[in-house]
Motif scaffolding. Sequence first.
Motif, PDB file in Angstrom:
ATOM      1  N   GLU A 187       0.857  -1.126   0.068  1.00 31.65           N
ATOM      2  CA  GLU A 187      -0.023   0.112  -0.013  1.00 31.65           C
ATOM      3  C   GLU A 187       0.975   1.248   0.028  1.00 31.65           C
ATOM      4  OE1 GLU A 187      -2.246  -0.651   3.552  1.00 31.65           O
ATOM      5  OE2 GLU A 187      -3.499  -2.294   2.575  1.00 31.65           O
ATOM      6  N   ARG A 188       2.163   1.277   0.524  1.00 29.56           N
ATOM      7  CA  ARG A 188       2.918   2.307   0.824  1.00 29.56           C
ATOM      8  C   ARG A 188       3.463   2.869  -0.509  1.00 29.56           C
ATOM      9  NH1 ARG A 188       4.117   7.154   3.082  1.00 29.56           N
ATOM     10  NH2 ARG A 188       6.306   7.376   3.533  1.00 29.56           N
ATOM     11  N   MET A 189       3.284   4.003  -1.173  1.00 28.23           N
ATOM     12  CA  MET A 189       3.746   4.456  -2.487  1.00 28.23           C
ATOM     13  C   MET A 189       4.914   5.632  -2.019  1.00 28.23           C
ATOM     14  SD  MET A 189       1.618   2.936  -4.443  1.00 28.23           S
ATOM     15  CE  MET A 189       1.702   4.103  -6.061  1.00 28.23           C
ATOM     16  N   GLN A 190       6.152   5.319  -2.784  1.00 24.14           N
ATOM     17  CA  GLN A 190       7.133   5.978  -2.819  1.00 24.14           C
ATOM     18  C   GLN A 190       7.479   6.106  -4.292  1.00 24.14           C
ATOM     19  OE1 GLN A 190       8.794   7.861   0.268  1.00 24.14           O
ATOM     20  NE2 GLN A 190       6.498   7.755   0.135  1.00 24.14           N
ATOM     21  N   PHE A 191       7.947   7.351  -4.781  1.00 19.63           N
ATOM     22  CA  PHE A 191       8.358   7.622  -6.296  1.00 19.63           C
ATOM     23  C   PHE A 191       7.340   6.877  -7.290  1.00 19.63           C
ATOM     24  CE2 PHE A 191      11.973   6.719  -3.131  1.00 19.63           C
ATOM     25  CZ  PHE A 191      12.534   8.058  -3.522  1.00 19.63           C
ATOM     26  N   ASN A 192       6.237   7.044  -6.724  1.00 22.42           N
ATOM     27  CA  ASN A 192       5.102   6.759  -7.631  1.00 22.42           C
ATOM     28  C   ASN A 192       4.764   5.229  -7.825  1.00 22.42           C
ATOM     29  OD1 ASN A 192       4.081   9.397  -7.952  1.00 22.42           O
ATOM     30  ND2 ASN A 192       5.575   9.355  -9.470  1.00 22.42           N
ATOM     31  N   THR A 193       5.355   4.474  -6.899  1.00 22.13           N
ATOM     32  CA  THR A 193       5.219   2.966  -6.939  1.00 22.13           C
ATOM     33  C   THR A 193       5.234   2.249  -5.613  1.00 22.13           C
ATOM     34  OG1 THR A 193       6.489   1.093  -8.076  1.00 22.13           O
ATOM     35  CG2 THR A 193       7.901   2.708  -7.068  1.00 22.13           C
ATOM     36  N   PRO A 194       4.717   1.363  -5.397  1.00 25.81           N
ATOM     37  CA  PRO A 194       4.583   0.652  -4.187  1.00 25.81           C
ATOM     38  C   PRO A 194       5.830   0.208  -3.469  1.00 25.81           C
ATOM     39  CG  PRO A 194       3.638  -0.718  -5.849  1.00 25.81           C
ATOM     40  CD  PRO A 194       3.810   0.378  -6.308  1.00 25.81           C
ATOM     41  N   ILE A 195       6.238   0.403  -2.307  1.00 19.21           N
ATOM     42  CA  ILE A 195       7.561   0.033  -1.966  1.00 19.21           C
ATOM     43  C   ILE A 195       7.969  -1.375  -2.179  1.00 19.21           C
ATOM     44  CG2 ILE A 195       7.746   2.016  -0.556  1.00 19.21           C
ATOM     45  CD1 ILE A 195       7.437  -0.069   1.893  1.00 19.21           C
TER      46      ILE A 195
END
Length: 598
Positions: free
Chosen positions: A291-299
């Motif tokens: 669920e966690r998005m970073q740099f427009n992608t899930p981690i």
Amino acid sequence: MEDITRGGQFLVKETKCESVFTPEDFNEEQIMMRDSVKEFVDKELWAHKDKFEKKDYAYTEQCMRNAGELGFLGVAVPEAYGGLGMGFVNTALVCDYISGATGSFSTAFGAHTGIGTMPITLYGTEEQKQKYVPKLASGEWFGSYCLTEPGAGSDANSGKTKAVLSADGTHYLISGQKMWISNAGFCNIMIVFARIEDDKNITGFIVEYDRDNLNGISLGEEEHKLGIRASSTRQVFFNETKVPVENMLAGRGEGFKIAMNALNVGRIKLAAACLEAQRRTISGAVKYANERMQFNTPISSFGAIQSKLAEMATNCFVDESAVYRAAGDIQNRIEAREADGNSHQEAELKGVEEYAIECSILKVAVSEDVQNCTDEGIQIFGGMGFSEDTPMESAWRDARIARIYEGTNEINRMLSVGMLVKKAMKGHVDLLGPAMAVAEELMGIPSFDVPDYTELLAEEKEMIGKLKKAFLMVAGAAVQKFGPDLESHQQLLMAASDMLIEIYMAESAILRTEKMAKKLGADKVAEQLAMSQLYLYNAVDVVTQKGKEGIVSFAEGDEQRMMLMGLRRYTKYVNMPNVVKLREQIAAKVIAENNYCF
């Protein structure tokens, strides 16, 4: 009984996968028990996790009563005393799944069902069992275990608490101080250890605790602890507490024996109690990573996170494999002894004692894995993982005690090797023959033929065999050099123990996977195969490092060079696995399923 592998024999005797019990072998009754325990945990524990973190001791007690009403407190208690009379695997299973939500309840449950009830069940007279065990099995009464003192921790037999026989010979007067006593705040029964006169060994007593008639018993305040916050933990003070002579447990001076055997059972049950905590931590971590998005992608799409999830899942799978393997072996040994005419008490005592080495191995390995799992859980959550708003930080705090309970991991490491050497001396495990064979092999010319590994897991099983040779080489030479003085070389024992632990754990996973592959087909267990290979790769690294550490600590010159050369031979792969791909494969499955799915 001769067909059943004895404790410690895994090192020198090939174990067939068909003879190993695995979680896939749960019968219908066991699956129903597991599901009912999980339902109880979800409704009464997980849903009210905040109560445990806020030190709601009354809620812990209430949950224990509810567990008693559902029969969970009496799983291991014979039916004659109000329990369910189930086998050892069921005992491990309930301990496993009931411990996933909070260490506070897990501690209360373990202290009551294990060291609070079991000493009476296994050592009590018929009168003692009839009087106390049914109330403990139902949850009407709760038990605690008073062994540790300010000056007696790992050295349990050095306690100063005294028991003095009264002038008329009808009772003992117990005086002394106990500390770190789980369930002290709401128990009705205390298993208390005290010394009579100048006896070499302590003696066990069953002491009733009635809040309306304190009988010289007083409690300290609740301890403020890093974790297991709603587990009642207090000091207990005895001031000439009157205990009827008929409440002595077993015989005079037999308390140390009771304590040691209680710890053997406690160790494997503690390992079981660290399994569901790992499953829930992994499931929580992967859900967050998806669920966690970073740099427009899930981690979860990042290799660094996938590596963590893969290692967490692998260790949990291996831990399950080893715990249920040992539980199955213990149950088989108990049933064989009963078939030979032993009483239930004698069969269970001897059955667990037989596998004391494996119990110590499991206690160390699984307690360290659950700590690592929760630590990585926090890391995957990042800053949120450090917050009380997520379950990761409490899971990490609760996990920390597991490396101290039931004998510290340092004590258990030394015990595992020490017990193995003692078994060899008694002729119960032939270590000398295989160790001499390894020494002779080292003098010969190694084969340069390239083996044909067409059979599934063939190279992995051969590698396990080589790791066993590495252990026998190091341990055999150490025993030859130091003899009875080996126990004073603690760092060497610790290194040898780490080798032993990795061998047992890695082999357990390989046997479980092989058994599954034979039943379902290799294509259906691709991830289990990957986890077995990944764990073995890590195990080889540990054996290499610890073997080297052990060798250089006592060998010099040509002997050292020869042994180091042997270690390289016994830790060398023919086909080195691609561990990055293995981790990616394992993580992909966990991420796609969005939970721990093995």
